[in-house]
Design an enzyme around this catalytic site. Structure first.
Site, PDB file in Angstrom:
ATOM      1  N   LEU A  18     -16.845 -82.722 -13.799  1.00  0.00           N
ATOM      2  CA  LEU A  18     -16.844 -83.126 -12.393  1.00  0.00           C
ATOM      3  C   LEU A  18     -16.612 -81.937 -11.473  1.00  0.00           C
ATOM      4  O   LEU A  18     -17.087 -81.915 -10.343  1.00  0.00           O
ATOM      5  CB  LEU A  18     -15.750 -84.171 -12.152  1.00  0.00           C
ATOM      6  CG  LEU A  18     -15.914 -85.521 -12.856  1.00  0.00           C
ATOM      7  CD1 LEU A  18     -14.643 -86.345 -12.718  1.00  0.00           C
ATOM      8  CD2 LEU A  18     -17.104 -86.279 -12.271  1.00  0.00           C
ATOM      9  N   GLY A  19     -15.847 -80.961 -11.967  1.00  0.00           N
ATOM     10  CA  GLY A  19     -15.547 -79.803 -11.138  1.00  0.00           C
ATOM     11  C   GLY A  19     -14.714 -78.790 -11.891  1.00  0.00           C
ATOM     12  O   GLY A  19     -14.292 -79.021 -13.023  1.00  0.00           O
ATOM     13  N   GLY A  23     -11.473 -75.806 -11.332  1.00  0.00           N
ATOM     14  CA  GLY A  23     -10.424 -75.367 -10.430  1.00  0.00           C
ATOM     15  C   GLY A  23      -9.163 -75.084 -11.205  1.00  0.00           C
ATOM     16  O   GLY A  23      -9.030 -75.464 -12.367  1.00  0.00           O
ATOM     17  N   GLY A  83      -8.820 -74.529 -15.387  1.00  0.00           N
ATOM     18  CA  GLY A  83      -9.718 -75.173 -16.330  1.00  0.00           C
ATOM     19  C   GLY A  83     -10.754 -76.028 -15.629  1.00  0.00           C
ATOM     20  O   GLY A  83     -11.243 -75.681 -14.556  1.00  0.00           O
ATOM     21  N   LYS A  84     -11.058 -77.187 -16.223  1.00  0.00           N
ATOM     22  CA  LYS A  84     -12.115 -78.041 -15.722  1.00  0.00           C
ATOM     23  C   LYS A  84     -11.601 -79.454 -15.524  1.00  0.00           C
ATOM     24  O   LYS A  84     -10.607 -79.857 -16.112  1.00  0.00           O
ATOM     25  CB  LYS A  84     -13.287 -78.059 -16.719  1.00  0.00           C
ATOM     26  CG  LYS A  84     -13.883 -76.694 -16.966  1.00  0.00           C
ATOM     27  CD  LYS A  84     -14.963 -76.746 -18.037  1.00  0.00           C
ATOM     28  CE  LYS A  84     -15.519 -75.341 -18.298  1.00  0.00           C
ATOM     29  NZ  LYS A  84     -16.526 -75.314 -19.364  1.00  0.00           N
ATOM     30  N   VAL A  85     -12.320 -80.204 -14.697  1.00  0.00           N
ATOM     31  CA  VAL A  85     -12.062 -81.633 -14.538  1.00  0.00           C
ATOM     32  C   VAL A  85     -13.284 -82.363 -15.083  1.00  0.00           C
ATOM     33  O   VAL A  85     -14.410 -82.107 -14.662  1.00  0.00           O
ATOM     34  CB  VAL A  85     -11.821 -82.015 -13.072  1.00  0.00           C
ATOM     35  CG1 VAL A  85     -11.548 -83.516 -12.954  1.00  0.00           C
ATOM     36  CG2 VAL A  85     -10.654 -81.221 -12.499  1.00  0.00           C
ATOM     37  N   ASP A  89      -0.090 -78.670   0.720  1.00  0.00           N
ATOM     38  CA  ASP A  89      -1.530 -78.417   0.799  1.00  0.00           C
ATOM     39  C   ASP A  89      -2.279 -79.689   1.199  1.00  0.00           C
ATOM     40  O   ASP A  89      -3.333 -80.011   0.649  1.00  0.00           O
ATOM     41  CB  ASP A  89      -2.056 -77.891  -0.544  1.00  0.00           C
ATOM     42  CG  ASP A  89      -3.428 -77.225  -0.414  1.00  0.00           C
ATOM     43  OD1 ASP A  89      -3.779 -76.800   0.708  1.00  0.00           O
ATOM     44  OD2 ASP A  89      -4.149 -77.138  -1.421  1.00  0.00           O
TER      45      ASP A  89
END
Length: 376
Positions: free
Chosen positions: A87-88, A90, A93-95, A205
């Site tokens: 999915l993305g 960041g 690592g990864k999602v 944030d």
């Protein structure tokens, strides 16, 4: 943590078991989102037989004994999850979009490199998001974690999958909102922010990209990778964190700050939501002005009763917190990308192993002990 969020812990000593002995015994977790600018990308490479050892789960002993003697983490993950596509990217690592094999529920799974994260964080940072997510289960306006697993080199944190995207995408699609719509979303954000602050947590944030839209039309705050804990009473901090355009003046100036930085960010978000029409009559102009005060001691949210401001005079807060206030818009779930690339956990594990030879030191592995839970 709700009663259903019971942890299940198993022994640290894990060896391979033949497929014929397929009783499940899992569950080990770990979590921690990450500071996004510090990601180290990894190339997918084929897994070697020598690297299979790194896929055994790190687990810990408790009074509860496993239902079977031994099992590998890869077997446990494959029994419980089907991975779809990325999915993305960041943090560290990864999602990845995944689906539970037993409940067919979809999850957004953060798959994080322990080594990359530890290279850029101290031990306290590693533990923060895990603890915040445990507390988040107490509010419907915060994204919840449903499970986590870990291997020797990675840990997997399963979050609620929100298929309708984030609030930034929502605002881009809708444009500026009318006052009743902005009031609805602002009220839900107030509930989420106040819950965090009541637990001593400052998000640091808050921005539209870190607010997700559920299929029901309600919203949830996410991404606690920069959160601060133990910020109760007069506690302050000085470390810079956040996203340009949403950072409070006191943080920009390098001064001590507290929960007021979140209310400033909220004021920026509310200003982005609202049309320029009728803002004075509705009280929108006044509330935004008070949220964006330079002096945090006088800022609404820190000073005064934000729920009692006339902008919220028609809000039934009991109904809001019970999710009984009907959303002004019911979003359409995003359409999955065409022919998405299938994600393979084994390849990411192999890439993590190839990045630096040798196992993660035991003192570093110890940091990740005690994270385990599942909620299904």
């Amino acid at each position: 943590m709700s009663p259903k969020d019971q942890r299940i812990q198993v022994d640290d000593d894990v060896t391979t078991e033949p497929k014929s002995a397929k009783k499940r015994k899992l569950i080990l977790i770990s979590s921690k989102g990450a500071k996004k600018s510090l990601i180290k990308k990894e190339e997918d490479v084929p897994k070697t037989e020598d690297q299979q050892e790194d896929q055994r789960v790190s687990v810990e002993d408790s009074g509860v004994r496993p239902t079977c003697s031994r099992s590998t983490i890869s077997e446990n993950i494959r029994e419980r999850l089907i991975f779809h596509h990325v999915l993305g990217r960041g943090g560290y690592g990864k999602v990845v979009l995944a689906e539970g094999t037993s409940n067919h529920q979809k999850y957004a799974v953060k798959i994080i490199s322990k080594r990359a994260m530890l290279a850029n964080c101290n031990e306290a940072d590693v533990l923060v998001e895990h603890r915040v997510l445990q507390l988040a289960s107490g509010s419907p306006f915060l994204v919840h974690a449903d499970f986590a697993f870990q291997t020797k080199l990675l840990f997997l944190l399963g979050l609620e999958y929100m298929s309708c995207g984030d609030f930034d995408q929502f605002l881009r699609m809708k444009g500026r909102l009318d006052i009743p719509s902005a009031r609805f979303y602002a009220a839900e954000l107030v509930c989420g922010i106040q819950f965090l602050h009541s637990k001593g947590i400052v998000h640091r944030d808050l921005k539209p990209e870190n607010i997700l839209v559920a299929e029901t039309g309600h919203i949830k705050i996410t991404d606690f990778g920069l959160a601060l804990e133990n910020m109760l009473g007069d506690r302050t901090a000085t470390e810079y964190a956040g996203t340009e355009g949403y950072v409070a003046p006191e943080m920009l100036a390098g001064e001590e700050y507290g929960v007021g930085v979140d209310w400033y960010s909220f004021g920026v978000i509310l200003n982005e939501m609202i049309t320029s029409q009728r803002t004075t009559r509705s009280g929108a102009k006044d509330i935004i002005k008070k949220l964006l005060l330079k002096d945090p001691a006088k800022r609404l949210g820190v000073h005064g009763n934000i729920r009692g401001h006339r902008f919220f005079q028609h809000i039934d807060w009991v109904s809001v917190e019970a999710l009984r206030m009907p959303p002004p818009h019911i979003p359409v779930p995003s359409i999955p990308q065409l022919c998405p690339r299938q994600f393979y956990l084994d390849r990411m594990e192999a890439a993590a192993a190839a990045a630096k030879k040798g196992p993660l030191p035991s003192k570093d592995q110890a940091i990740f002990r005690g994270f385990s839970f599942v909620t299904w």
